[in-house]
Design an enzyme around this catalytic site. Structure first.
Site, mmCIF file in Angstrom:
data_model
loop_
_atom_site.group_PDB
_atom_site.id
_atom_site.type_symbol
_atom_site.label_atom_id
_atom_site.label_comp_id
_atom_site.label_asym_id
_atom_site.label_seq_id
_atom_site.Cartn_x
_atom_site.Cartn_y
_atom_site.Cartn_z
ATOM 1 N N ARG A 291 -14.604 -2.977 8.360
ATOM 2 C CA ARG A 291 -14.556 -3.623 7.051
ATOM 3 C C ARG A 291 -13.383 -4.593 6.902
ATOM 4 O O ARG A 291 -13.561 -5.707 6.406
ATOM 5 C CB ARG A 291 -14.443 -2.545 5.970
ATOM 6 C CG ARG A 291 -14.525 -3.068 4.551
ATOM 7 C CD ARG A 291 -14.180 -1.958 3.551
ATOM 8 N NE ARG A 291 -14.850 -0.722 3.846
ATOM 9 C CZ ARG A 291 -16.040 -0.365 3.368
ATOM 10 N NH1 ARG A 291 -16.664 -1.163 2.530
ATOM 11 N NH2 ARG A 291 -16.587 0.785 3.693
ATOM 12 N N CYS A 358 -38.436 -3.094 -7.874
ATOM 13 C CA CYS A 358 -38.983 -2.183 -8.881
ATOM 14 C C CYS A 358 -38.302 -0.823 -8.844
ATOM 15 O O CYS A 358 -38.897 0.176 -8.441
ATOM 16 C CB CYS A 358 -40.481 -2.025 -8.657
ATOM 17 S SG CYS A 358 -41.287 -3.619 -8.651
HETATM 18 C C1 LIG Z 1 -17.362 3.183 10.786
HETATM 19 C C2 LIG Z 1 -16.311 3.510 11.763
HETATM 20 C C3 LIG Z 1 -15.217 2.659 11.909
HETATM 21 C C4 LIG Z 1 -14.982 1.461 11.044
HETATM 22 O O1 LIG Z 1 -14.711 1.817 9.728
HETATM 23 P P1 LIG Z 1 -14.195 0.699 8.697
HETATM 24 O O2 LIG Z 1 -13.975 1.447 7.445
HETATM 25 O O3 LIG Z 1 -15.271 -0.305 8.575
HETATM 26 O O4 LIG Z 1 -12.945 0.158 9.248
HETATM 27 C C5 LIG Z 1 -14.302 2.973 12.897
HETATM 28 N N1 LIG Z 1 -14.447 4.048 13.694
HETATM 29 C C6 LIG Z 1 -15.494 4.889 13.561
HETATM 30 C C7 LIG Z 1 -15.609 6.065 14.448
HETATM 31 C C8 LIG Z 1 -16.459 4.656 12.589
HETATM 32 O O5 LIG Z 1 -17.490 5.500 12.438
#
Ligand SMILES: *Cc1c(COP(=O)(O)O)cnc(C)c1O
Length: 434
Positions: A291, A358
């Site tokens: 993210r 919907c």
């Molecule tokens: C989803 C995930 C991430 C990334 O998470 P963010 O919140 O998008 O930074 C990193 N490591 C693992 C193991 C994940 O499942």
């Protein structure tokens, strides 16, 4: 920080007028800023410059081929969660030799694909998974590098669907059994113990849970390093981004206005807090942000279909829906919505911003105050670069949105809007109904 701002009254991504993009490619369309992504990568790498750090972009956040190529060019590798993601990295012209393969349900075929492409390491979530990796590696005559995911039982204080570091969720193994799990792993003939991993959740806006988790796990890491000679410690992802004040947060001044102790998490503060805790281990440190790297680097453009004035409420019905951006319906997530054409002379209005699907759940915002906009006008959903397009579906037989990448004054369509023919291409009417 990001590169979305008004030039005069027109919202731009870098030097590109977003209304022009919407006119060319229609709506809904995702638009990403390559420069914002590059800045985010650089800031994170610099924040950990005292350590041997590897950024593995968690590509489930946004796995567009163009973005994967951009990340590979920037020197990141990838945090992979499926065979499909491995194939995407290869399709983007990159490789997975510095990437890690995570996820609680790896199939035999996926393990084989990862091994054949010499993945850097498997992040193992359970003993049966370890046994399966050992078996597949044996069949291929190789040794599989692994790290076991430790669940430090720390409350990330984020949304229940995206918290992963508490002992009552499905991820990892408890800290207390780490030693026995590593002992078992070290005895498997086709397994090479390479590292240790943790990831406590997503969209963390404070540093406290990160430092708490690292402090809890570091003594165990040091012991395992002494016993098995680990090469790396992956501290996961989870760095949060700004959703509520997203547009304003593009500006450094917005961040500077906070007293340091109250400032939302920044990569600099994250690196500064964690570096001293990790330094003495002398291990390669792996980061797995998803993210943070792409979230504020993307917007979703949409057009107003109707302004429906009700007795109690106004509804702004737009051409994007929960199938295009699922976060509000799925996590009650907030996205700032701004007009592409700013007009300060217009009065504000209060409306529910809804899609055409919907379902009452197809609602992006309730009682939102925004500049008055009407039929045919364009809006942007800020902070939509992560878990936006990748979570989209075809619900209500709506094809997936288009995607555009901007860099400076250049922009290109990187994923065309899905056509009706593509949507039904794999379907057929069975002979017994003919
Ligand atoms: C989803 C995930 C991430 C990334 O998470 P963010 O919140 O998008 O930074 C990193 N490591 C693992 C193991 C994940 O499942």
């Amino acid at each position: 920080m990001h590169h979305f701002s008004y030039h005069g009254s027109a919202l731009h991504c870098e030097d590109v007028d977003l209304a022009g993009v919407a006119r060319l490619y229609g709506t809904p369309t995702y638009v990403y800023s390559a420069t914002t992504i590059a800045d985010n990568v650089t800031r994170l790498q610099r924040s950990f410059r005292e350590l041997d750090v590897q950024v593995c972009y968690a590509m489930k956040a946004n796995s567009s081929l163009a973005l994967l190529r951009h990340f590979a060019n920037l020197g990141t590798s990838f945090d992979l969660v499926s065979g499909g993601e491995i194939r995407r990295v290869l399709a983007a012209g990159s490789e997975v030799k510095a990437s890690v393969f995570a996820g609680v349900g790896k199939s035999e075929a996926e393990i084989e694909l990862a091994l054949k492409n010499e993945v850097f390491s498997f992040h193992v979530e359970s003993e049966p998974e370890l046994a399966r990796i050992n078996y597949v590696a044996g069949r291929l005559g190789v040794k599989a590098p692994i790290a076991i995911r430790i669940n430090p039982n720390v409350d990330a204080k984020t949304h229940a669907k995206i918290t992963t570091g508490k002992s009552d969720n499905k991820f990892g193994i408890p800290l207390a059994v780490a030693a026995s799990a590593y002992e078992a792993a070290s005895k498997l003939p086709h397994i090479r113990v390479a590292g240790i991993q943790m990831h406590i959740g997503s969209q963390l806006t404070t540093i406290g849970p990160f430092t708490e988790a690292v402090k809890k796990v570091v003594p165990v890491v040091a012991q395992l390093q002494a016993d098995y000679g680990l090469e790396y410690f992956s501290i996961g992802g989870g760095i949060g981004i700004i959703y509520e004040d997203a547009l304003a947060s593009g500006d450094q001044a917005w961040w500077d206005a906070f007293p340091a102790a109250e400032r939302p998490i920044t990569p600099e503060a994250y690196g500064a807090a964690l570096t001293p805790l990790l330094k003495d281990l002398g291990l390669k440190i792996m980061l797995e942000p998803g993210r943070f790297l792409v979230g504020n680097a993307g917007v979703m453009l949409s057009r107003v279909e109707y302004l429906k004035r009700g007795a109690q409420k106004n509804f702004l019905v737009i051409d994007a829906a929960m199938n295009d951006l699922a976060r509000p319906a799925m996590y009650d997530a907030y996205h700032e919505v701004v007009p592409l054409q700013r007009d300060t002379s217009r009065a504000a209005m209060t409306a529910d911003i809804v899609g055409p699907i919907c379902e009452s759940g197809d609602c992006f915002a309730k009682d939102r105050e925004i500049q008055s906009v009407g039929e045919g006008e364009l809006v942007a959903f800020m902070s939509a670069g992560a878990y936006g397009y990748t979570m989209s579906s075809r619900y209500n037989t709506r094809g997936t949105a288009a995607e555009v990448l901007v860099q400076g004054s250049s922009f290109e369509l990187i994923n065309a809007r899905e056509t009706f023919e593509q949507m039904i291409a794999n379907e057929k009417i069975p002979a017994f109904l003919a």
